[in-house]
Design an enzyme around this catalytic site. Sequence first.
Site, PDB file in Angstrom:
ATOM      1  N   GLU A  94      -2.180  -4.931   3.657  1.00  0.00           N
ATOM      2  CA  GLU A  94      -3.000  -3.820   4.163  1.00  0.00           C
ATOM      3  C   GLU A  94      -3.293  -2.924   2.970  1.00  0.00           C
ATOM      4  O   GLU A  94      -2.470  -2.105   2.572  1.00  0.00           O
ATOM      5  CB  GLU A  94      -2.223  -3.056   5.254  1.00  0.00           C
ATOM      6  CG  GLU A  94      -1.939  -3.881   6.508  1.00  0.00           C
ATOM      7  CD  GLU A  94      -3.165  -4.016   7.413  1.00  0.00           C
ATOM      8  OE1 GLU A  94      -4.102  -3.214   7.282  1.00  0.00           O
ATOM      9  OE2 GLU A  94      -3.173  -4.936   8.254  1.00  0.00           O
ATOM     10  N   GLY A  98      -0.295  -0.818   0.905  1.00  0.00           N
ATOM     11  CA  GLY A  98      -0.330  -0.059  -0.347  1.00  0.00           C
ATOM     12  C   GLY A  98      -1.526  -0.467  -1.175  1.00  0.00           C
ATOM     13  O   GLY A  98      -2.564  -0.851  -0.623  1.00  0.00           O
ATOM     14  N   ASN A  99      -1.367  -0.433  -2.478  1.00  0.00           N
ATOM     15  CA  ASN A  99      -2.533  -0.694  -3.341  1.00  0.00           C
ATOM     16  C   ASN A  99      -2.628  -2.169  -3.766  1.00  0.00           C
ATOM     17  O   ASN A  99      -1.649  -2.919  -3.673  1.00  0.00           O
ATOM     18  CB  ASN A  99      -2.490   0.234  -4.569  1.00  0.00           C
ATOM     19  CG  ASN A  99      -1.320  -0.083  -5.477  1.00  0.00           C
ATOM     20  OD1 ASN A  99      -1.332  -1.075  -6.203  1.00  0.00           O
ATOM     21  ND2 ASN A  99      -0.275   0.732  -5.425  1.00  0.00           N
ATOM     22  N   VAL A 133      -0.132  -3.775  -6.564  1.00  0.00           N
ATOM     23  CA  VAL A 133       1.167  -4.215  -6.053  1.00  0.00           C
ATOM     24  C   VAL A 133       0.966  -5.344  -5.033  1.00  0.00           C
ATOM     25  O   VAL A 133       1.772  -6.270  -4.941  1.00  0.00           O
ATOM     26  CB  VAL A 133       1.958  -3.027  -5.455  1.00  0.00           C
ATOM     27  CG1 VAL A 133       3.274  -3.509  -4.851  1.00  0.00           C
ATOM     28  CG2 VAL A 133       2.236  -1.979  -6.536  1.00  0.00           C
ATOM     29  N   GLY A 134      -0.138  -5.302  -4.319  1.00  0.00           N
ATOM     30  CA  GLY A 134      -0.447  -6.389  -3.377  1.00  0.00           C
ATOM     31  C   GLY A 134      -0.421  -7.744  -4.068  1.00  0.00           C
ATOM     32  O   GLY A 134       0.085  -8.736  -3.534  1.00  0.00           O
ATOM     33  N   CYS A 163      -5.884   5.837   4.211  1.00  0.00           N
ATOM     34  CA  CYS A 163      -6.513   4.617   3.705  1.00  0.00           C
ATOM     35  C   CYS A 163      -7.922   4.421   4.247  1.00  0.00           C
ATOM     36  O   CYS A 163      -8.774   3.880   3.556  1.00  0.00           O
ATOM     37  CB  CYS A 163      -5.652   3.402   4.016  1.00  0.00           C
ATOM     38  SG  CYS A 163      -5.262   3.269   5.764  1.00  0.00           S
TER      39      CYS A 163
END
Length: 439
Positions: free
Chosen positions: A216, A194-195, A198-199, A250
């Site tokens: 990722e 995800g982004n 949030v990572g 992505c």
Amino acid sequence: MTATTTPADIPATVARLRASFATGRTKPLAWRQEQLAALRALLTEQSDAFLEALHADLGKSAAEAYRTEVGFTVNELDHTVAHLEEWLAPTPAGVPGVFHPAEAKVVRDPLGVVLIIGPWNYPLQLLLAPLVGALAAGNTAVVKPSELAPQTSAALARLLPRYLGPEVVRVVEGGIPETTTLLEQRFDHIFYTGNGTVGRIVMAAAAKHLTPVTLELGGKSPVVVEPGADLAVTAQRLAQGKFLNAGQTCVAPDYVLAIGETAAALEPHLAAAVRELFGEDPRTAPYGRIVNERHFDRLASLLDDGRVVTGGEHDRNSRYLAPTVLADVSPDAPVMQAEIFGPILPIVAVPDLDAAIAFINERDKPLALYAFTASDRTKARLTEETSSGALSFGLPVSHLAMPELPFGGVGESGMGRYHGAYSIDTFSHAKAVVDKPLG
Ligand code: NAD
């Protein structure tokens, strides 16, 4: 439980998977192959249900959804099944003379219970391809599909438990509250796609338990186009990679760094490539839709950031945004600040390769870097002088479908890698084992 798993159920869900792992049942190769066979049956027998859900969530045509989601995951799984025994075999290691006689080897231990958190753009592939690796490496798992692809999430919650037992994999649906509760639990590995915002939340939560993470993430993946490249072929492959899933990929080419005269020369070729792929009205072609209104509004606000070469048409009701190419785009324009993640391709003109390399290196390390060039010297320079998750000459996006290549980012585009044998590395501990005779 699955579809109705609430935050209150989560600790018991994880405890059950941990108890199951502790029995040792996940270690034999046969158990792993059995789970992979069950996962394969889920994908093939329920393919239609998944294709329907993917169409409802993202307007994906059945052919595209099969190729990039169901079929993709089946290929990853088949490659893993075919090689698993060989990948799990202990690797002999050399022993320095001073320790002779002795033997040494590396064995791959499963980690335990892993958490896989998926995004909405390839909501099936990006949840289940990591699961292939987690099961192949002998782990149990919680999988959390994205709430922004609700039909796919519901289909997974309904169908997966028919194939994989609750002591093997649990689907936990939900958004921030459920994910927050999940992240409070102790896992043995967390795999997040995800982004980067949030990572960071995931990594901070993992730090409390010293849990390793794979992140990722995304970012802006540049495309260098150099004079001398066949621009018709360049435009065709660029358009294919960019407008797949309406640009919500992505590793999609984010923007073009066009060197010298290619900036102007590429324009008619890109317009022609879009027409060839989607016809005069892409609205009626097999072509995706923007995931939700928030993303639609964000993308629509970027359409004025350059001169429209092709596309620009949009309709909020159906979340349709035509494949769009923008020329004369300034590096300071909003469209050049964050990952576009939609069907807008800006062309930024740069004078030469030095300027292109400087442009790339001044920004975050991308998940992918693409170049269209006829020059081996340029290929060598880009390989040596830039850093990115992947580097591909002449072919955007497809490296992801080559199971012998690692897939992952670097810097802001992520950490860790997976696919094929790399997934076994990610979801196992490489344990050093030494054996020196007592005699
Ligand atoms: P998303 O909004 O679906 O979020 C991903 C996951 O994070 C979801 O499961 C969601 O529930 C969870 N989440 C959201 N907010 C959270 C919070 N506050 N706390 C805990 N969990 C939370 O997807 P997204 O992030 O919009 O996905 C798009 C991004 O993902 C892009 O940057 C894209 O490049 C990147 N991406 C990377 C890859 C890759 O393989 N490297 C693949 C696809 C997408």
